[in-house]
Design a protein around this motif. Structure first.
Motif, mmCIF file in Angstrom:
data_model
loop_
_atom_site.group_PDB
_atom_site.id
_atom_site.type_symbol
_atom_site.label_atom_id
_atom_site.label_comp_id
_atom_site.label_asym_id
_atom_site.label_seq_id
_atom_site.Cartn_x
_atom_site.Cartn_y
_atom_site.Cartn_z
ATOM 1 N N SER A 160 -7.608 -44.637 -9.803
ATOM 2 C CA SER A 160 -6.955 -43.336 -9.925
ATOM 3 C C SER A 160 -5.834 -43.144 -8.903
ATOM 4 O O SER A 160 -5.294 -42.060 -8.782
ATOM 5 C CB SER A 160 -7.984 -42.201 -9.764
ATOM 6 O OG SER A 160 -8.534 -42.217 -8.450
ATOM 7 N N GLY A 161 -5.494 -44.186 -8.186
ATOM 8 C CA GLY A 161 -4.493 -44.033 -7.127
ATOM 9 C C GLY A 161 -5.024 -43.287 -5.924
ATOM 10 O O GLY A 161 -4.256 -42.758 -5.124
ATOM 11 N N GLY A 162 -6.341 -43.269 -5.768
ATOM 12 C CA GLY A 162 -6.942 -42.551 -4.650
ATOM 13 C C GLY A 162 -6.603 -43.147 -3.305
ATOM 14 O O GLY A 162 -6.551 -42.441 -2.296
ATOM 15 N N GLY B 224 -7.591 -38.644 -7.772
ATOM 16 C CA GLY B 224 -6.547 -39.335 -7.036
ATOM 17 C C GLY B 224 -5.191 -38.691 -7.202
ATOM 18 O O GLY B 224 -5.040 -37.472 -7.267
ATOM 19 N N VAL B 225 -4.178 -39.544 -7.317
ATOM 20 C CA VAL B 225 -2.822 -39.058 -7.567
ATOM 21 C C VAL B 225 -2.527 -39.060 -9.063
ATOM 22 O O VAL B 225 -1.670 -38.335 -9.541
ATOM 23 C CB VAL B 225 -1.794 -39.922 -6.792
ATOM 24 C CG1 VAL B 225 -1.666 -41.321 -7.388
ATOM 25 C CG2 VAL B 225 -0.429 -39.257 -6.741
ATOM 26 N N GLY C 117 -2.044 -35.084 -0.638
ATOM 27 C CA GLY C 117 -1.352 -35.358 -1.891
ATOM 28 C C GLY C 117 -2.249 -35.872 -2.989
ATOM 29 O O GLY C 117 -1.766 -36.213 -4.074
ATOM 30 N N LYS C 118 -3.549 -35.936 -2.742
ATOM 31 C CA LYS C 118 -4.492 -36.421 -3.751
ATOM 32 C C LYS C 118 -5.360 -35.264 -4.253
ATOM 33 O O LYS C 118 -5.562 -34.266 -3.558
ATOM 34 C CB LYS C 118 -5.393 -37.513 -3.160
ATOM 35 C CG LYS C 118 -4.664 -38.616 -2.431
ATOM 36 C CD LYS C 118 -3.784 -39.450 -3.338
ATOM 37 C CE LYS C 118 -2.899 -40.392 -2.553
ATOM 38 N NZ LYS C 118 -3.592 -41.307 -1.668
#
Length: 485
Positions: free
Chosen positions: A80-82, A419-420, A454-455
């Motif tokens: 998840s781009g965490g 995430g992001v 930002g998450k």
């Protein structure tokens, strides 16, 4: 261009950490620019690799001293781009913290560092008849620290629950650099439960106490091939309706099977529109009774071939295709986006039909792999990133799949986290008041918003993305429904 603040911080890190534990070389930094979700990338300002909790705490305190954000990273398998780094910040990588500190079989627990891989815990106690139940598909390489951050699940979470159900205690480094113990036995607020699944926004886990489970007396694994995914879905509904709770019920559609066959040669039945993997475990008599019922249900709902594992090796062979599914699609597509939505089981046919319509509308293929027992979908959106516009169409399809999940009473994530990648969908599930309340919790841990900023949340609120807390009284505090400390 060089950042003078990061330059000074790197010198301090060099004084603090062991040799080779600070990375500033741009070529080496590229190694850490993304997690398993590769279409989100950012090169970290600095990477540090601490070896102890005290070093993690000291690194976090230094970040606070310089007002620099930090992101924790384990094995980098998140989807998840965490663990997406900050170009203006520090990436704290826990992969060198991989000791199993204690195994306490009488109390069915183990104490491990965050860099220990998920499967390593089971391997350490397997001969004694125990195992660690949560089993993400990446369990051979994913770290237990990352599992805690994302509240990871796996195929067997239908019966045994997610990571949060198997964590008894944590040692964490708070965003201000303090080492704190959290326990399931602590009175008052469930801070342990709040931390698990917080995606690195509340601090960094440096020691994890996990629950060990007794290996079941019997395990039976069945693979059933159906002509269509609808037939497999009918079987899943009938199994659950019969009062049977398998350890796992997994489904793959024809495209996912094609990918797995190309990647690992899993030899699933030819011509299957869907394959269903059902695993039963528990007391031998119970498993035998449930197996007879499951086999009958699969035949009645149209299974044209059923295979039953007769040994541990055959069981592993059945699972091989499913466990490799995410990586396997790389054999049939240059690029892909993996999603993670949840819908009620009863809504599966409608949502899968909706995904089919999206494929036709956008000319984008989607391979479906999912935890059928609890409605946790993992659509793999396939595209060619070299073809103009195809990546954008794939991203649109991915987002509309999440919309389908929400429309049918589901969720934008089951186990991969927000995430992001999915933060912009949070307002579709939650009201502004809901999101503010969640950020009140975050602010209680991290008022300066330095820990993985930002998450999760779509826009900064309260202490959000800038130092300082909300000015004035929060509406929930004013109404008496919350306290702010």
């Amino acid at each position: 261009m060089s950042d003078p603040v990061l330059d000074r911080l790197a010198v301090r890190f060099e004084e603090l950490l062991p040799a080779g534990a600070v990375i500033t070389d741009p070529v080496r930094l590229r190694t850490y620019e993304c997690d398993g979700l590769t279409h989100h990338r950012a090169m970290p300002g600095i990477v540090v690799l601490p070896e102890t909790a005290e070093q993690v705490a000291a690194a976090v305190r230094l970040c606070g001293e310089y007002g620099v954000p930090f992101v924790a990273r384990g094995s980098g398998t998140g989807l998840s781009g965490g663990a997406l780094p900050r170009t203006d910040g520090v990436l704290i990588v826990t992969s060198r913290m991989r000791r199993i500190l204690e195994i306490d079989l009488p109390n069915r627990r183990a104490v491990v560092e965050p860099g220990v891989t998920n499967l390593a815990i089971t391997e350490a106690v397997r001969e004694q008849g125990y195992y660690y139940a949560p089993d993400p598909s990446s369990q051979q390489v994913c770290s237990i620290g990352g599992n805690v951050a994302e509240n990871a699940g796996g195929a067997h979470c239908l019966k045994y629950g997610f990571t949060v159900n198997h964590i008894l205690g944590l040692e964490i480094v708070t965003p201000d650099g303090e080492i704190v113990e959290l326990s399931a036995l602590d009175p008052g607020y469930d801070l342990l439960g709040a931390f698990v699944g917080s995606e690195g926004t509340l601090g960094i886990a440096t020691k994890i106490t996990v629950r060990l489970s007794r290996a079941p007396e019997a395990v039976t694994t069945l693979l059933a091939a159906f002509g269509s995914i609808e037939g497999g879905g009918e079987a899943v509904s009938a199994i659950i309706a019969a009062g049977i709770v398998p350890a796992a019920i997994e489904m793959m559609d024809a495209l996912a099977v094609e990918a797995a066959e190309a990647a690992v040669g899993c030899a699933y039945p030819e011509g299957a529109g869907a394959v269903l993997i059902v695993e039963l475990d528990g007391p031998r008599a119970e498993v035998e009774h449930q197996f007879a019922a499951v086999e009958r249900i699969c035949r009645e709902t149209g299974a044209f071939e059923i295979r039953v594992a007769a040994s541990a090796e055959e069981r592993a062979a059945i699972w091989k295709g499913r466990k490799s599914a995410f990586a396997a699609v790389g054999r049939i597509s240059p690029a892909y986006i993996v999603q993670d939505g949840v819908v009620p089981r009863t809504a599966l046919p409608e949502v899968l039909a909706g995904i089919d319509r999206l494929q036709e509308e956008y000319g984008i293929r989607v391979a479906n792999v999912f935890h059928a027992g609890d409605g946790n979908l993992h659509p793999l959106v396939l595209f060619d990133d070299a073809a103009p516009g195809e990546g954008e169409r794939a991203a649109t399809v991915s987002g509309r799949i999440l919309d389908l999940c929400i429309e049918h009473g589901g969720s934008i994530t089951g186990e991969h986290g927000v995430g992001v990648d999915k933060s912009r969908y949070m307002p579709k599930m939650f009201t502004e008041e809901d999101l503010d309340t969640m950020q009140l919790v975050r602010c209680a841990f991290d008022p300066r918003s330095l820990s993985n900023p930002g998450k999760v949340f779509p826009t900064p609120r309260l202490c959000g993305e800038v130092p300082g807390v909300r000015k004035g009284v929060h509406p929930l505090v004013e109404s008496g429904r919350a306290e702010q400390f």
